[in-house]
Scaffold this active site. Structure first.
Site, short mmCIF file in Angstrom:
data_model
loop_
_atom_site.label_atom_id
_atom_site.label_comp_id
_atom_site.label_asym_id
_atom_site.label_seq_id
_atom_site.Cartn_x
_atom_site.Cartn_y
_atom_site.Cartn_z
CB SER A 456 -1.02 -0.07 1.05
OG SER A 456 -0.02 0.02 2.32
CD GLU A 457 5.59 2.98 3.42
OE1 GLU A 457 6.84 3.06 3.03
OE2 GLU A 457 5.11 2.45 4.65
CD GLN A 458 7.72 0.00 -0.16
OE1 GLN A 458 8.04 1.04 -0.85
NE2 GLN A 458 8.20 -0.30 0.73
#
Ligand SMILES: *[C@@H]1O[C@H](CO)[C@@H](O)[C@H](O)[C@H]1NC(C)=O
Ligand SMILES: *[C@@H]1O[C@H](CO)[C@@H](O)[C@H](O)[C@H]1NC(C)=O
Ligand SMILES: *[C@@H]1O[C@H](CO)[C@@H](O)[C@H](O)[C@H]1NC(C)=O
Ligand SMILES: *[C@@H]1O[C@H](CO)[C@@H](O)[C@H](O)[C@H]1NC(C)=O
Ligand SMILES: *[C@@H]1O[C@H](CO)[C@@H](O)[C@H](O)[C@H]1NC(C)=O
Ligand SMILES: *[C@@H]1O[C@H](CO)[C@@H](O)[C@H](O)[C@H]1NC(C)=O
Ligand SMILES: *[C@@H]1O[C@H](CO)[C@@H](O)[C@H](O)[C@H]1NC(C)=O
Ligand SMILES: *[C@@H]1O[C@H](CO)[C@@H](O)[C@H](O)[C@H]1NC(C)=O
Ligand SMILES: *[C@@H]1O[C@H](CO)[C@@H](O)[C@H](O)[C@H]1NC(C)=O
Length: 553
Positions: A456-458
């Site tokens: 999600s973050e990446q």
């Protein structure tokens, strides 16, 4: 015309005693009614003035008189029977010389006198040449030599036999396939106009036929059917140089089927002959083109020589010097291409060094502010216990050591610079938009459980960087990654488009140097460093340069 080399003429020098003096006397034969001249055989000082005497009385210089002196020559125009006798000549530097003139009449019913023949020899089954002798100075008033006609046994029509051919205005009569029937009495005749009167000038030649010596044909040393480049107006010596075993040949030059001196009356042909090593001869004909003119270009100047086996020809062509524009052009182009290739090659090889050097030396002048705070946002897979190559050490220790301390970059490292309690997504979103680059560390799946599992973050970071902000992404592989299939699409795309930089170093001192190949590569991908004024720096959020990173184990 110098006397051709192969006839034995009847001017027989003999010793005579006159007035008690020992002198050489030469004899001249001339047909009554024809013009004749005698030259003084003193040629030691050709510039000397000659004086002619008859019976010790100087001969008149009045050229309208029948017997007179002109230009050192004694002329009889025409000679009469009573002119027979001795004549004397001397110069300031020589004794008197005696010359005998014998004026004769033709034999009854004949066009010659058999006592006064020139003798010439021709060889069988092979070509031969007869020369009409002793015609120098018989150029008519406007310096043109009239055609010479040939007779055999006083009968014309000789040239109707195709074996006969006359050249050089008729001075030469060439015979191909000579046989015994060609032996006999030949007469050549031309005319000479003087003071408006036209006179006949004739010579009689007894032609003897002999078996030809079995010898090799002559060989051209020069020319050899080639062309030479000569400048307009330059002086060219046209030499025809032949090696032969037979001395009795006379080469001659022709152009356009004409003898060269008829093509251009400044072309004065000269002949030479000298013995060569091995018993043969070097013979030749030479003339000078004192100034090459346009008309002389591109013509075939042919040197002919008749020999016992036929005729040999070789030619030379004068060419304008080629202005070698094409050559220069090609040469220039080739060297230009070469220089470009070398430059491209050098640039390829040293691209990174050149760019880094350029940034270092020129950047202060090119500096421009873009309003961003961070040079790079660093993303890495966090806290993989099973990782062989710890991304933590690299991201938190090595990367800041080199890029921040040594190179002066300002990094945002997620997990170091984010404040606790902040929502990951909003931090990422905000910080990436403030960064000039995004660095993503990749760890192979085999050595590590998963690379970018918490996608999600990446994913968000990558998409934001790529699509929204157009930020350049730098992929760093911490070990060789063989298989990208498990990677997110965006990573695959970047890898394919821009490639990835692979970390081959270990964690020793050497790997911390910004001048290693790896770090040069990274620096090359990084933006040029922004020089930030101290006042600006105060506005920036504090940077945590934590030297001791506690690794969670
Ligand atoms: C020959 O004669 C000319 C004029 O008659 C004279 O000018 C010249 O000097 C003479 N030459 C010699 C070598 O005596
Ligand atoms: C020729 O010789 C005579 C004397 O024998 C002399 O007087 C005369 O000057 C000479 N001729 C020339 C041209 O020198
Ligand atoms: C000399 O040449 C002119 C033409 O140039 C010609 O008319 C004349 O007959 C020639 N004279 C002689 C003597 O050949
Ligand atoms: C010489 O050649 C001519 C022409 O080829 C020929 O007519 C003649 O018979 C020949 N004479 C001898 C003696 O061979
Ligand atoms: C040359 O002329 C002489 C004299 O008329 C004559 O006897 C002789 O036969 C001639 N020669 C030839 C080959 O015809
Ligand atoms: C010159 O010779 C030709 C033929 O050979 C003859 O017809 C003519 O009369 C001669 N001319 C003189 C001036 O003798
Ligand atoms: C002719 O060729 C020979 C041999 O190459 C050379 O020695 C000689 O100088 C040449 N003669 C001339 C006039 O060029
Ligand atoms: C051509 O010129 C050269 C030198 O300029 C000279 O030695 C030679 O005698 C000349 N040859 C002829 C045939 O005039
Ligand atoms: C030179 O050209 C002539 C014809 O123009 C030819 O007969 C001769 O064989 C040629 N010589 C060489 C050496 O090629």
């Amino acid at each position: 015309m110098t006397s051709p080399l192969w006839f034995i003429c009847c001017m027989i020098p003999f010793a005579a005693s006159l007035d008690g003096e020992q002198s050489k006397v030469s004899s001249h034969f001339v047909l009554a009614g024809e013009p004749a001249f005698i030259s003084c055989p003193v040629d030691k000082y050709p510039d000397d003035n000659v004086t002619w005497y008859r019976n010790d009385t100087p001969v008149t210089m009045d050229i309208s008189k029948r017997i007179h002196q002109q230009d050192n020559l004694l002329w009889f125009i025409p000679a009469t029977l009573k002119d027979s006798g001795f004549y004397e000549c001397n110069t300031s530097s020589s004794d008197k010389e005696y010359i005998q003139l014998k004026v004769f009449k033709n034999d009854d019913g004949l066009c010659f006198n058999r006592e006064t023949m020139y003798n010439q020899k021709v060889f069988t089954s092979i070509g031969g040449k007869i020369t009409c002798p002793n015609l120098d100075y018989f150029n008519s008033e406007n310096n043109t030599a009239p055609e010479i006609h040939w007779y055999k046994e006083c009968k014309p029509g000789l040239l109707e036999d195709h074996r006969f051919h006359s050249s050089k205005g008729g001075i030469y009569l060439t015979i191909n396939n000579v046989n015994m029937s060609d032996q006999g009495n030949y007469t050549c005749q031309t005319t000479y106009t003087y003071m408006g009167e036209q006179y006949n000038v004739s010579r009689n030649i007894y032609v003897d036929i002999e078996e030809g010596p079995k010898k090799t044909p002559p060989e051209f040393i020069y020319p050899r059917n080639h062309s030479i480049e000569v400048e307009l107006g330059s002086h060219v010596i046209m030499d025809c140089n032949i090696s032969t075993s037979i001395s009795t040949l006379t080469p001659y030059w022709q152009v356009n089927g004409k003898d060269v001196d008829r093509f251009d009356d400044t072309f004065k042909e000269k002949y030479y002959e000298h013995p060569s090593l091995g018993g043969g001869f070097i013979i030749g004909a030479t003339f000078n083109i004192s100034e090459v003119k346009n008309k002389d270009y591109s013509l075939k100047f042919c040197c002919h020589v008749l020999h016992p086996y036929g005729e040999a020809v070789a030619f030379i062509v004068l060419k304008r010097p080629a202005r070698d524009i094409q050559g220069h052009l090609i040469g220039g182009l080739v060297s230009l291409i070469f220089v470009i290739v070398v430059a491209v090659f050098v640039y390829k090889l040293f691209k990174i060094d050149i760019v880094l050097w350029y940034r270092r030396s020129c950047h202060p002048f090119l500096h421009k502010q873009d309003g961003k705070i961070y040079d790079a946002y660093v993303l890495y897979p966090k806290n993989r216990v099973s990782c062989l190559y710890s991304p933590d050490i690299f991201a938190l220790k090595i990367l800041p050591e080199v890029l921040e301390k040594q190179c002066g970059y300002n990094l945002f490292i997620f997990g170091r610079d984010d404040l606790p309690g902040q929502a990951a997504v909003s931090v990422t979103d905000e910080k990436i938009s403030q960064s000039r680059r995004v660095i993503i560390l990749l760890v192979p799946e085999s050595s590590c459980y998963s690379v970018l599992e918490d996608t999600s973050e990446q994913q968000l970071a990558v998409y934001n960087a790529l699509i929204r902000d157009g930020i350049k992404i730098i992929l760093i592989e911490l070990d060789k990654i063989k298989d990208y299939t498990g990677m997110p699409e965006s990573i695959k795309y970047i890898k394919q488009k821009h490639g990835a930089i692979r970390w081959k170093g270990d964690f020793t001192e050497r790997s911390y140097s910004a001048s290693t190949k790896f770090w040069k590569h990274v620096r090359y991908q990084m933006p040029p460093r922004q020089t930030i004024s101290p006042t600006e720096r105060q506005l920036l959020p504090p940077v945590f340069n934590s030297p001791e990173i506690v690794l969670e184990r």
